[in-house]
Motif scaffolding. Structure first.
Motif, PDB file in Angstrom:
ATOM      1  N   UNK A 226     -33.448  65.383  90.318  1.00 59.18           N
ATOM      2  CA  UNK A 226     -32.782  66.487  91.036  1.00 59.18           C
ATOM      3  C   UNK A 226     -31.474  66.892  90.349  1.00 59.18           C
ATOM      4  N   UNK A 227     -30.737  65.896  89.847  1.00 61.47           N
ATOM      5  CA  UNK A 227     -29.501  66.215  89.107  1.00 61.47           C
ATOM      6  C   UNK A 227     -29.850  67.020  87.858  1.00 61.47           C
ATOM      7  N   UNK A 228     -30.923  66.610  87.190  1.00 59.93           N
ATOM      8  CA  UNK A 228     -31.356  67.325  85.978  1.00 59.93           C
ATOM      9  C   UNK A 228     -31.705  68.780  86.319  1.00 59.93           C
ATOM     10  N   UNK A 229     -32.431  68.962  87.429  1.00 55.79           N
ATOM     11  CA  UNK A 229     -32.821  70.326  87.834  1.00 55.79           C
ATOM     12  C   UNK A 229     -31.572  71.162  88.127  1.00 55.79           C
ATOM     13  N   UNK A 230     -30.666  70.631  88.943  1.00 49.62           N
ATOM     14  CA  UNK A 230     -29.475  71.424  89.307  1.00 49.62           C
ATOM     15  C   UNK A 230     -28.600  71.691  88.076  1.00 49.62           C
ATOM     16  N   UNK A 231     -28.464  70.676  87.220  1.00 47.89           N
ATOM     17  CA  UNK A 231     -27.601  70.853  86.038  1.00 47.89           C
ATOM     18  C   UNK A 231     -28.163  71.938  85.124  1.00 47.89           C
ATOM     19  N   UNK A 232     -29.473  71.924  84.913  1.00 48.51           N
ATOM     20  CA  UNK A 232     -30.052  72.924  84.000  1.00 48.51           C
ATOM     21  C   UNK A 232     -30.175  74.296  84.643  1.00 48.51           C
ATOM     22  N   UNK A 233     -30.520  74.329  85.933  1.00 50.81           N
ATOM     23  CA  UNK A 233     -30.698  75.627  86.610  1.00 50.81           C
ATOM     24  C   UNK A 233     -29.356  76.308  86.890  1.00 50.81           C
ATOM     25  N   UNK A 234     -28.352  75.516  87.284  1.00 49.56           N
ATOM     26  CA  UNK A 234     -27.112  76.127  87.777  1.00 49.56           C
ATOM     27  C   UNK A 234     -25.936  76.004  86.808  1.00 49.56           C
ATOM     28  N   UNK A 235     -25.926  74.940  86.005  1.00 45.72           N
ATOM     29  CA  UNK A 235     -24.815  74.792  85.046  1.00 45.72           C
ATOM     30  C   UNK A 235     -25.252  75.170  83.630  1.00 45.72           C
ATOM     31  N   UNK A 236     -26.539  75.522  83.491  1.00 47.72           N
ATOM     32  CA  UNK A 236     -27.065  75.876  82.177  1.00 47.72           C
ATOM     33  C   UNK A 236     -26.775  74.762  81.169  1.00 47.72           C
ATOM     34  N   UNK A 237     -26.998  73.508  81.621  1.00 51.09           N
ATOM     35  CA  UNK A 237     -26.536  72.361  80.846  1.00 51.09           C
ATOM     36  C   UNK A 237     -27.384  72.095  79.606  1.00 51.09           C
ATOM     37  N   UNK A 238     -28.672  72.460  79.664  1.00 51.90           N
ATOM     38  CA  UNK A 238     -29.549  72.202  78.519  1.00 51.90           C
ATOM     39  C   UNK A 238     -29.702  70.709  78.227  1.00 51.90           C
TER      40      UNK A 238
END
Ligand SMILES: NC(=O)c1ccc[n+]([C@@H]2O[C@H](COP(=O)([O-])OP(=O)(O)OC[C@H]3O[C@@H](n4cnc5c(N)ncnc54)[C@H](O)[C@@H]3O)[C@@H](O)[C@H]2O)c1
Ligand SMILES: N[C@@H](CCO)C(=O)O
Length: 350
Positions: A226-238
């Motif tokens: 879930x952290x991975x999903x939020x980080x990539x979807x919302x922080x554009x973390x890649x």
């Protein structure tokens, strides 16, 4: 009026509840949302496969529990022939709710890919495909002019992903921290009330919160996704799964919980991600003993909460159910509502 034909891949707690909603509230949904839903295919490991383009008798399907035979007795097959069903059935939308595989997301990644390749939209509550192949599958959906929606992958039906994407426009998100697993939060609360670990897990399973393998909840794999999903979807973390540090709650003993309680602290499993000065993102999940006046300390049971750190508003917190069959089936419905809104230009409030 539009009717969307849907296929249910995995017929466990979540998709069964979606079928119950369709059976019990179909007319209300039609009048309130402006579209109908018809289930034209179901597959499940225990029941096999059933495809009926004219619509499946949901009363019959909901009465089947695996012990009472397979779909072979109803004109279907005892085999779970997912690829053929997904590619060839007449569904407009595939609702994927099979087990989450926290390692490589399979076979759900393939289920989603087959659907998108055959120009069908997908809604899923399965964290695997979203966390591990989210960018690839989103791009495949765009190429094929269909939708890939996954609101239920984080915090069940509580709107987080779409809400943050739409409502935080114009704000810069610098990070987030939250309680993102209903089972572990429920278990920690029950242990604080004096229950032993095994009994608390068993309650969470009966309530439909836990993963098929509850170690995924307890050892932090679920929050890692879930952290991975939020980080990539919302922080554009890649970032990738290996970039999210993971520690679960199996080291939080009853003694530690009671000691924390005496000291005015409460153990919580906290998932977080933060953007660093150089633009990189540090992400992880670990148990933390929070002071009782911390915003996340009072989040109890299967409730989840995530606090986003924004540049202009400071902390903005979203809280609501994080698990549960009805709550998660609603997430699938909210995905279909969002698809309908995108297709017709109707206002979507979910
Ligand atoms: N229950 C919740 O609170 C909740 C919340 C958010 C997300 N989710 C996710 O939603 C998904 C479904 O959750 P659930 O509670 O319904 O789980 P569940 O274990 O009750 O049901 C999963 C069903 O999928 C079937 N299945 C597994 N692999 C399959 C395959 N390859 N082909 C066809 N069927 C297959 C199983 O037989 C089972 O009936 C999971 O990925 C879970 O992580 C659940
Ligand atoms: N097992 C998960 C379901 C929601 O993803 C939880 O307890 O939060």
């Amino acid at each position: 009026m539009t009717t969307y034909d849907i296929a249910l891949i995995g017929f466990g707690g979540v998709n069964r509840t979606l079928a119950e909603l369709v059976a019990a509230r179909g007319d209300t949904l039609r009048s309130e949302l402006g579209f109908g839903l018809r289930v034209v295919a179901i597959t499940d490991l225990r029941l096999g496969s059933l495809v009926q383009p004219e619509g499946i008798d949901l009363g019959m399907a909901l009465n089947m529990d695996g012990a009472s035979g397979t779909f072979a007795a109803h004109g279907g097959s005892a085999d779970t022939i997912n690829e053929s069903v997904i590619r060839n059935c007449t569904a407009d939308i595939i609702c994927e709710a099979t087990f989450t595989n926290p390692e490589d997301g399979e076979p759900a990644v393939s289920h989603v890919r087959w659907a998108l390749e055959s120009n069908k939209s997908v809604c899923t509550t399965n964290k695997g495909p979203v966390a591990i192949r989210g960018a690839e599958l989103t791009s495949l959906a765009e190429q094929n002019g269909v939708h890939f929606e996954f609101e239920g992958a984080v915090m069940s039906g509580t709107p987080v992903i779409r809400l943050a994407k739409k409502m935080f426009a114009g704000l810069k998100l610098n990070g987030f921290e939250g309680i993102l697993n209903g089972t572990s939060n429920y278990v920690l609360g029950r242990m604080e009330a004096g229950l032993d670990f095994e009994a608390a897990i068993s309650e969470a399973q009966k309530l439909g919160y836990a993963e098929a393998n509850p170690a995924a909840d307890i050892e932090g794999y679920d929050v890692q996704l879930k952290v991975l999903i939020l980080a990539n979807e919302l922080l554009d973390a890649g970032i990738e799964l290996k970039d999210v540090q993971r520690q679960g709650i199996s080291t939080v003993t009853p003694e530690k919980i009671q000691k924390a309680s005496r000291e005015g602290l409460r153990w919580k499993l906290v998932g977080s991600a933060r953007r660093n000065v150089d633009g990189s993102v540090t992400a992880g999940v670990s148990p933390v003993a929070l002071p009782l006046d911390h915003g996340l300390a009072g989040v109890s049971g299967a409730t989840n909460a995530v606090s986003f750190e924004t540049d202009l508003l400071g902390a903005v917190t979203v809280s609501g159910p994080g698990a549960g069959r009805v709550e998660t089936a609603y997430a699938l419905l909210s995905d279909i509502i969002a698809m309908h809104a995108a297709r017709t230009g109707a206002a979507a409030h979910v």
